[in-house]
Write a protein that holds these residues in place. Structure first.
Motif, PDB file in Angstrom:
ATOM      1  N   VAL A 109       0.857  -1.184   0.000  1.00  0.00           N
ATOM      2  CA  VAL A 109       0.000   0.000   0.000  1.00  0.00           C
ATOM      3  C   VAL A 109       0.895   1.236   0.000  1.00  0.00           C
ATOM      4  N   PHE A 110       0.605   2.127  -0.918  1.00  0.00           N
ATOM      5  CA  PHE A 110       1.394   3.346  -1.036  1.00  0.00           C
ATOM      6  C   PHE A 110       0.450   4.528  -1.167  1.00  0.00           C
ATOM      7  N   THR A 111       0.639   5.554  -0.342  1.00  0.00           N
ATOM      8  CA  THR A 111      -0.176   6.766  -0.400  1.00  0.00           C
ATOM      9  C   THR A 111       0.556   7.802  -1.246  1.00  0.00           C
ATOM     10  N   LEU A 112      -0.093   8.221  -2.302  1.00  0.00           N
ATOM     11  CA  LEU A 112       0.518   9.172  -3.225  1.00  0.00           C
ATOM     12  C   LEU A 112       0.603  10.575  -2.629  1.00  0.00           C
ATOM     13  N   PRO A 113       1.718  11.258  -2.875  1.00  0.00           N
ATOM     14  CA  PRO A 113       1.774  12.679  -2.522  1.00  0.00           C
ATOM     15  C   PRO A 113       0.758  13.445  -3.379  1.00  0.00           C
ATOM     16  N   ALA A 114       0.224  14.524  -2.852  1.00  0.00           N
ATOM     17  CA  ALA A 114      -0.762  15.333  -3.573  1.00  0.00           C
ATOM     18  C   ALA A 114      -0.242  15.757  -4.940  1.00  0.00           C
ATOM     19  N   GLY A 115      -1.091  15.635  -5.941  1.00  0.00           N
ATOM     20  CA  GLY A 115      -0.752  16.098  -7.282  1.00  0.00           C
ATOM     21  C   GLY A 115       0.079  15.136  -8.106  1.00  0.00           C
ATOM     22  N   THR A 116       0.334  13.931  -7.579  1.00  0.00           N
ATOM     23  CA  THR A 116       1.128  12.954  -8.330  1.00  0.00           C
ATOM     24  C   THR A 116       0.253  11.769  -8.725  1.00  0.00           C
ATOM     25  N   ARG A 117       0.777  10.952  -9.612  1.00  0.00           N
ATOM     26  CA  ARG A 117       0.104   9.710  -9.993  1.00  0.00           C
ATOM     27  C   ARG A 117       1.119   8.574  -9.871  1.00  0.00           C
ATOM     28  N   LEU A 118       0.606   7.385  -9.639  1.00  0.00           N
ATOM     29  CA  LEU A 118       1.464   6.213  -9.531  1.00  0.00           C
ATOM     30  C   LEU A 118       1.627   5.610 -10.917  1.00  0.00           C
ATOM     31  N   ASP A 119       2.841   5.666 -11.448  1.00  0.00           N
ATOM     32  CA  ASP A 119       3.121   5.082 -12.759  1.00  0.00           C
ATOM     33  C   ASP A 119       3.544   3.620 -12.636  1.00  0.00           C
ATOM     34  N   ALA A 120       4.244   3.271 -11.554  1.00  0.00           N
ATOM     35  CA  ALA A 120       4.671   1.884 -11.366  1.00  0.00           C
ATOM     36  C   ALA A 120       5.047   1.654  -9.911  1.00  0.00           C
ATOM     37  N   ILE A 121       4.828   0.418  -9.459  1.00  0.00           N
ATOM     38  CA  ILE A 121       5.288  -0.007  -8.135  1.00  0.00           C
ATOM     39  C   ILE A 121       5.763  -1.446  -8.289  1.00  0.00           C
ATOM     40  N   THR A 122       7.007  -1.681  -7.887  1.00  0.00           N
ATOM     41  CA  THR A 122       7.613  -2.999  -8.072  1.00  0.00           C
ATOM     42  C   THR A 122       8.348  -3.415  -6.815  1.00  0.00           C
ATOM     43  N   PRO A 123       8.026  -4.545  -6.213  1.00  0.00           N
ATOM     44  CA  PRO A 123       6.880  -5.388  -6.534  1.00  0.00           C
ATOM     45  C   PRO A 123       5.603  -4.778  -5.952  1.00  0.00           C
ATOM     46  N   SER A 124       4.452  -5.173  -6.504  1.00  0.00           N
ATOM     47  CA  SER A 124       3.182  -4.644  -6.021  1.00  0.00           C
ATOM     48  C   SER A 124       2.641  -5.470  -4.853  1.00  0.00           C
ATOM     49  N   SER A 125       3.239  -6.625  -4.622  1.00  0.00           N
ATOM     50  CA  SER A 125       2.889  -7.441  -3.446  1.00  0.00           C
ATOM     51  C   SER A 125       4.144  -8.151  -2.967  1.00  0.00           C
ATOM     52  N   VAL A 126       4.128  -8.563  -1.707  1.00  0.00           N
ATOM     53  CA  VAL A 126       5.265  -9.272  -1.131  1.00  0.00           C
ATOM     54  C   VAL A 126       4.749 -10.495  -0.381  1.00  0.00           C
ATOM     55  N   THR A 127       5.623 -11.467  -0.216  1.00  0.00           N
ATOM     56  CA  THR A 127       5.289 -12.622   0.605  1.00  0.00           C
ATOM     57  C   THR A 127       5.705 -12.334   2.039  1.00  0.00           C
ATOM     58  N   VAL A 128       4.760 -12.465   2.943  1.00  0.00           N
ATOM     59  CA  VAL A 128       4.993 -12.261   4.363  1.00  0.00           C
ATOM     60  C   VAL A 128       4.983 -13.631   5.039  1.00  0.00           C
ATOM     61  N   THR A 129       6.043 -13.936   5.766  1.00  0.00           N
ATOM     62  CA  THR A 129       6.105 -15.171   6.542  1.00  0.00           C
ATOM     63  C   THR A 129       5.848 -14.809   7.991  1.00  0.00           C
ATOM     64  N   VAL A 130       4.775 -15.371   8.547  1.00  0.00           N
ATOM     65  CA  VAL A 130       4.384 -15.096   9.926  1.00  0.00           C
ATOM     66  C   VAL A 130       4.747 -16.308  10.780  1.00  0.00           C
ATOM     67  N   ALA A 131       5.383 -16.050  11.914  1.00  0.00           N
ATOM     68  CA  ALA A 131       5.761 -17.127  12.832  1.00  0.00           C
ATOM     69  C   ALA A 131       5.420 -16.730  14.268  1.00  0.00           C
ATOM     70  N   VAL A 132       5.255 -17.737  15.099  1.00  0.00           N
ATOM     71  CA  VAL A 132       5.059 -17.520  16.542  1.00  0.00           C
ATOM     72  C   VAL A 132       6.379 -17.907  17.209  1.00  0.00           C
ATOM     73  N   PRO A 133       7.093 -16.938  17.782  1.00  0.00           N
ATOM     74  CA  PRO A 133       8.367 -17.256  18.415  1.00  0.00           C
ATOM     75  C   PRO A 133       8.200 -18.282  19.533  1.00  0.00           C
ATOM     76  N   ALA A 134       9.180 -19.153  19.646  1.00  0.00           N
ATOM     77  CA  ALA A 134       9.136 -20.198  20.689  1.00  0.00           C
ATOM     78  C   ALA A 134       9.442 -19.643  22.051  1.00  0.00           C
TER      79      ALA A 134
END
Length: 84
Positions: free
Chosen positions: A59-84
């Protein structure tokens, strides 16, 4: 640009497939010239994710008056763990 976690639970640990993204903004030269890159933030919402791997949009919030031409990567892999 770095990524920030949103909604992280204190009893979980999180790993991201990448620690940074590239954002390309468009707009007038005057508007783009006034953008301070140090203030731009992209987030990944991890609220409510169970342990395991999850593909989450960036998720990216654009500064006022700009447009998003590209975002790379547009998603990421999140690994969630419960610490021991």
């Amino acid at each position: 640009m770095g990524l920030a976690l949103s909604g992280a639970a204190a009893d979980r640990s999180y790993g991201l497939s990448t620690s940074s993204i590239t954002v390309t903004l468009g707009g007038s030269l005057a508007t783009l010239g006034g953008v301070d890159g140090a203030t731009l933030v992209a987030t990944v919402n991890v609220a409510g994710l169970a342990p395991g791997d999850h593909v989450v949009p960036v998720v990216f919030t654009l500064p006022a008056g700009t447009r998003l031409d590209a975002i790379t990567p547009s998603s990421v892999t999140v690994t969630v763990a419960v610490p021991a």
